[in-house]
Design a protein around this motif. Sequence first.
Motif, PDB file in Angstrom:
ATOM      1  N   GLY A 195     -72.697  63.296 -96.444  1.00 14.49           N
ATOM      2  CA  GLY A 195     -71.998  64.565 -96.635  1.00 14.49           C
ATOM      3  C   GLY A 195     -71.290  64.977 -95.361  1.00 14.49           C
ATOM      4  N   VAL A 201     -68.529  64.251-100.261  1.00 11.83           N
ATOM      5  CA  VAL A 201     -69.722  63.429-100.440  1.00 11.83           C
ATOM      6  C   VAL A 201     -69.249  62.023-100.786  1.00 11.83           C
ATOM      7  N   VAL A 231     -70.714  70.180 -96.175  1.00 16.84           N
ATOM      8  CA  VAL A 231     -71.972  69.742 -96.770  1.00 16.84           C
ATOM      9  C   VAL A 231     -73.026  69.707 -95.669  1.00 16.84           C
ATOM     10  N   VAL A 244     -76.620  68.854-103.639  1.00 12.62           N
ATOM     11  CA  VAL A 244     -75.775  68.991-102.453  1.00 12.62           C
ATOM     12  C   VAL A 244     -75.862  70.432-101.982  1.00 12.62           C
TER      13      VAL A 244
END
Length: 697
Positions: A195, A201, A231, A244
């Motif tokens: 991430g 991602v 992220v 996530v």
Amino acid sequence: MQVNTSNDVKIYNLSAGRSQPAWISERKRRQMERADVNLRRRIQLIQDFEMPEVSQGIKVSPDGQYVMASGAYKPRMRCYDTAEMSMKFERCTDSEIVRFLILSEDYSKMICLQNDRYVEFHAQYGKYYRIRIPRFGRDMVYQPELCHLNLVGASNEVYRLNLEEGKFMESLQSSFATEINSCDINPLHQLLMTGSSNGYVEAWDPRSGKSEGVISCDIPDLISNGSGLSVTKLKFRDALNLAVGTSTGHILLYDIRSPKPYYIKDHNYSLPIKAIEFILEGDLIASMDSKILKLWERETGKPVTSIEPGTDLNDLCIVPDSGLIFMANEAPKILSYFVPSLGPAPKWCAFLDSLTEELEETAESAIYDDYKFLTADELDKLGLSDLIGTNLLRAYMHGFFVDARLYKKAKSIVEPFNYEDYRSHKIKEKLQAEQSESRVKVDKLPKVNTALAKKFLEASTNMDGKAKKKARMVDGNPLEDARFGDLFKNPAFEIDPTTEEYRLINPLVSKIEKRRKAKESHAEEEDVEKGEKEEPTELPDLEENGRRGEQEGSSDSSDDDREWVAERRKVHRTIRDEEYMERQTRRARKLLMVDPNRRGKVTEVETGTVPLISGRGVNKANVKPLGARLDEEEKQRGGAEEVQLAGGNRQMTFSLQSKGYERGREASAKHAMERKSVHRSSRGIGTKIKKPWKGKK
């Protein structure tokens, strides 16, 4: 230990309780425990389960016997043995530990990623080796199938270190990411996920070293400040489900076969997500930011419970197959919580299942209760600077700990009479006294005439000393007066609000109550205005004000009297209507019980057969069949009419009135016309009467 209930889920705080200073002697410690019952009853799940200043990370070994924690200051790592429930060893490092991994089943093999770009390898006996990476690291994950250690940090590369051969492999370079914050490996199909700080991602195949796909988490609805989304945490649940965590405080749940999330959870704090854990039992998700830990359902997002300790959180560890939770935070003590709804206690602390329901202590104090923390300036003001370096002062951070008794004695000498503290203390005592006096104790109210007793208590609390003396009230509680004993004890004196007498007097009682409340509110407003306004420069005209007050008072009283009379008349009309309806009801009941052979009355006939009745005193007509009886009744009624009802086999029979009744109505109408013709009006009589002349004598 402290117990809290959030959303009907019990949470036991095992780290709550009074803390003892570390510098005191063992003898002093035993004396404090002997004197204070709370210290004896507190639960120390693991002894010395804390760090000097801050705890940064915490993990449990795969075999569940050891708990590893990292913290500062100085940077160090501590290992706790659950079999002994105490610290096994402590190792200090050169730099703070960003992340650490446990490679073996116990503590014998560990890897520490430090904030000075070094990666340290620890064995059972201590530090084994250290190596440096090109950029500052932020996260790492180990792949046991290939013996690869994957490290990510402030670059778009994933550094791969082969621990079997002891060399770096070719790095994985991303064309989408600028900096990589987090990484995770799926243990089922060995897919590596990273991430980035710009909201991507990316999936990597470790065998080929190529990027297999990219998911963009930069959803416009999640960005409020326009600075973008990054992220911060990745976590796999199974082969397909991926969670996530973002810097905006959202958790996005993905099926890796689709680029769109199937559910988005908002923490509502706009803080970066630091940890995500899946709880397979119950299909729950535990997500944590720096302020709160939330547990919620994965499918619906329904909140289960939450834990908000009050300090900033750094890391999360849930002991597998249990309800025990550890949290590293910005405080010396490592937080321990037990949630029985998530699972039982681990085997090494199975006693928690029985103790959690028996022991409940108050919340932990912010500082030591027996010691006072003072800065150097405060020591100078109290004249205790000469004690620096002695056993009476203990240096701590930017100040000193001093015994509370010594502090109070020094303060009383320096400030013998502090007016501000004395004034605030007296104000607080007066407010508490007023609140306690104005509070009505409902539990002492009698069972007879409860509403009246409550009104008496409220009136007595609002009275001053002169009013109570005038009312001959010796005690503060009017219910204890002997004059009103039978009124609140004997059920014969119970006030029934449904009676006619009470309803007739109720308008007067309500009017008096309204006047009393209006008078009290008006007096309060006058007191406030009197304090705000200045003194008048000219004296008012007392005679003019008196006449104006009499006129206003008379007008107000006349209006109140008219209003009260109208209310009383309304109650009279209501009572008359109720009496009339009651008479009609009694009359209707009597009509239903009249002999059905009587003319002019409504009867109800039900078809069917009537069994023969034999016995003494029975009418012979009643033993006839029902059809014969109906024929006889029809002959007797003559011109009776029948109406068939819509309910089935029921009918209503009625007969017209006789001719004598018609003649009576005609005679009554004729008599009324005669009285009307001889009636004379009295309208002009008053004008002919001479009024007496009002003149001076």
